[in-house]
Design a protein around this motif. Structure first.
Motif, PDB file in Angstrom:
ATOM      1  N   GLN A   2      63.975  38.533  38.943  1.00  0.00           N
ATOM      2  CA  GLN A   2      63.478  37.681  39.776  1.00  0.00           C
ATOM      3  C   GLN A   2      62.122  37.447  39.533  1.00  0.00           C
ATOM      4  N   ARG A   3      61.363  36.155  39.140  1.00  0.00           N
ATOM      5  CA  ARG A   3      60.297  36.300  37.996  1.00  0.00           C
ATOM      6  C   ARG A   3      59.154  36.270  39.598  1.00  0.00           C
ATOM      7  N   SER A   4      57.598  36.530  39.229  1.00  0.00           N
ATOM      8  CA  SER A   4      56.652  36.680  39.756  1.00  0.00           C
ATOM      9  C   SER A   4      55.557  36.387  38.669  1.00  0.00           C
ATOM     10  N   TYR A   5      54.397  35.522  39.428  1.00  0.00           N
ATOM     11  CA  TYR A   5      53.210  36.237  38.313  1.00  0.00           C
ATOM     12  C   TYR A   5      51.726  36.454  39.046  1.00  0.00           C
ATOM     13  N   ARG A 150      57.439  42.645  46.176  1.00  0.00           N
ATOM     14  CA  ARG A 150      57.799  41.574  45.712  1.00  0.00           C
ATOM     15  C   ARG A 150      59.308  42.445  45.161  1.00  0.00           C
ATOM     16  N   GLY A 151      60.141  42.747  45.742  1.00  0.00           N
ATOM     17  CA  GLY A 151      61.048  43.399  45.457  1.00  0.00           C
ATOM     18  C   GLY A 151      60.399  45.080  44.804  1.00  0.00           C
ATOM     19  N   ASP A 152      60.479  45.071  43.089  1.00  0.00           N
ATOM     20  CA  ASP A 152      60.772  46.543  42.936  1.00  0.00           C
ATOM     21  C   ASP A 152      58.634  46.604  42.586  1.00  0.00           C
ATOM     22  N   VAL A 153      58.315  45.074  43.105  1.00  0.00           N
ATOM     23  CA  VAL A 153      56.455  45.199  42.433  1.00  0.00           C
ATOM     24  C   VAL A 153      55.534  45.057  43.910  1.00  0.00           C
ATOM     25  N   LEU A 191      56.164  48.743  41.050  1.00  0.00           N
ATOM     26  CA  LEU A 191      54.719  48.865  39.855  1.00  0.00           C
ATOM     27  C   LEU A 191      54.261  48.509  41.031  1.00  0.00           C
ATOM     28  N   ILE A 192      53.041  48.915  40.746  1.00  0.00           N
ATOM     29  CA  ILE A 192      51.253  48.560  40.968  1.00  0.00           C
ATOM     30  C   ILE A 192      50.488  47.018  40.374  1.00  0.00           C
ATOM     31  N   VAL A 193      50.681  46.292  40.747  1.00  0.00           N
ATOM     32  CA  VAL A 193      50.263  45.030  39.565  1.00  0.00           C
ATOM     33  C   VAL A 193      48.857  45.315  40.265  1.00  0.00           C
ATOM     34  N   HIS A 194      47.506  45.283  39.876  1.00  0.00           N
ATOM     35  CA  HIS A 194      46.389  45.589  40.401  1.00  0.00           C
ATOM     36  C   HIS A 194      44.823  44.718  39.706  1.00  0.00           C
ATOM     37  N   GLY A 195      44.082  44.954  40.173  1.00  0.00           N
ATOM     38  CA  GLY A 195      43.067  44.547  39.307  1.00  0.00           C
ATOM     39  C   GLY A 195      41.504  45.510  39.840  1.00  0.00           C
ATOM     40  N   HIS A 196      40.255  45.202  39.856  1.00  0.00           N
ATOM     41  CA  HIS A 196      39.353  46.149  40.644  1.00  0.00           C
ATOM     42  C   HIS A 196      38.631  46.802  39.831  1.00  0.00           C
ATOM     43  N   ILE A 226      55.679  38.672  35.411  1.00  0.00           N
ATOM     44  CA  ILE A 226      56.353  39.662  35.766  1.00  0.00           C
ATOM     45  C   ILE A 226      58.049  39.551  35.767  1.00  0.00           C
ATOM     46  N   GLU A 227      58.921  40.015  35.043  1.00  0.00           N
ATOM     47  CA  GLU A 227      60.377  38.933  35.041  1.00  0.00           C
ATOM     48  C   GLU A 227      61.426  41.010  35.150  1.00  0.00           C
ATOM     49  N   GLY A 228      62.233  41.059  36.418  1.00  0.00           N
ATOM     50  CA  GLY A 228      62.688  42.419  36.183  1.00  0.00           C
ATOM     51  C   GLY A 228      61.404  43.585  35.915  1.00  0.00           C
TER      52      GLY A 228
END
Length: 246
Positions: A2-5, A150-153, A191-196, A226-228
């Motif tokens: 699984q891939r996400s940008y 999305r999945g583990d993200v 996994l938390i992907v954030h900004g701010h 992000i891949e896996g």
């Protein structure tokens, strides 16, 4: 796999946003994956010179079917609430005025041709803003998502409230939280992907990845793939693996 940008805080910098998308396009060419979602982490507006252009760009991409996910940042909610009847304050921070110099609402309105100093009172300014901002932009702001998993993200603007299940997070925390989240080393269930909170460079802290590289203060708009469990910073030279700190 699984891939996400993901793309960090934009703050009205259309050229920087386009540059981030160009890096993603180059990575898509290398992988052949044209459908992986691109999650925009919010703070689309305020402080920068072309907030209107940023929203036009995003609306145009969505209309063409781009697989983009748009999240709400605290600055986006400032604008969203100001445009509502009565020029409502940001509900989590009524002590802050969107038009204060340190917030950036004046720059946002200027991109629509509304000069804040030209109106005798707040009611007149609100009327001018409502007249100037296209309904499509209002609809975009109202439709921004508080988070996206999305999945583990787990993607959000600011972070999460530690100890609270991800499905139960409050929007005020998702767009405003800082120290309680930033200082907590626990596994949050994804996994938390954030900004701010601006950092000098995209940083992987093990339980979270911060993509806010200070576009509103002269820095770039950053992008990752992000891949896996692997996270890569996208650069002109290609992917740079992000190694968790600590």
């Amino acid at each position: 796999m699984q891939r996400s940008y993901a793309i960090g805080d934009v703050h009205g910098h259309l050229n920087k946003l386009r540059a981030a998308h160009a890096l993603i396009a180059a990575d898509r060419t290398r992988t052949g994956d044209m459908q992986a979602p691109v999650v925009h982490l919010g703070d689309l507006v305020d402080r920068g010179p072309n907030c209107r252009g940023v929203l036009d760009f995003l609306i145009g991409g969505l209309a063409e079917g781009a697989p983009w996910v748009l999240l709400r940042g605290n600055h986006d909610r400032f604008m969203q609430y100001f445009l509502r009847p009565g020029a409502q304050p940001e509900p989590a921070r009524p002590d802050l005025d969107w038009l204060s110099p340190n917030v950036g609402g004046r720059e946002t309105l200027a991109s629509y041709g509304v000069e804040t100093g030209m109106h005798p009172d707040r009611a007149a300014l609100h009327a001018a803003a409502v007249a100037a901002v296209p309904q499509s932009h209002v609809d975009l702001l109202e439709g921004l998502l508080p988070c996206y998993r999305r999945g583990d993200v787990f993607f959000c603007h600011a972070g999460v409230r530690p100890g609270v299940p991800l499905d139960d997070q409050a929007e005020d925390d998702l767009i405003w939280i800082r120290r309680e989240f930033l200082d907590d080393p626990r596994d949050h269930g994804a996994l938390i992907v954030h900004g701010h909170t601006p950092v000098q460079q995209v940083t992987h802290y093990g339980n979270r990845v911060n993509l806010d590289t200070g576009a509103g203060y002269g820095g770039p708009v950053s992008a990752v793939v992000i891949e896996g469990n692997a996270v890569f910073h996208l650069t002109e030279e290609g992917r740079v693996p992000l190694t968790p700190q600590g």
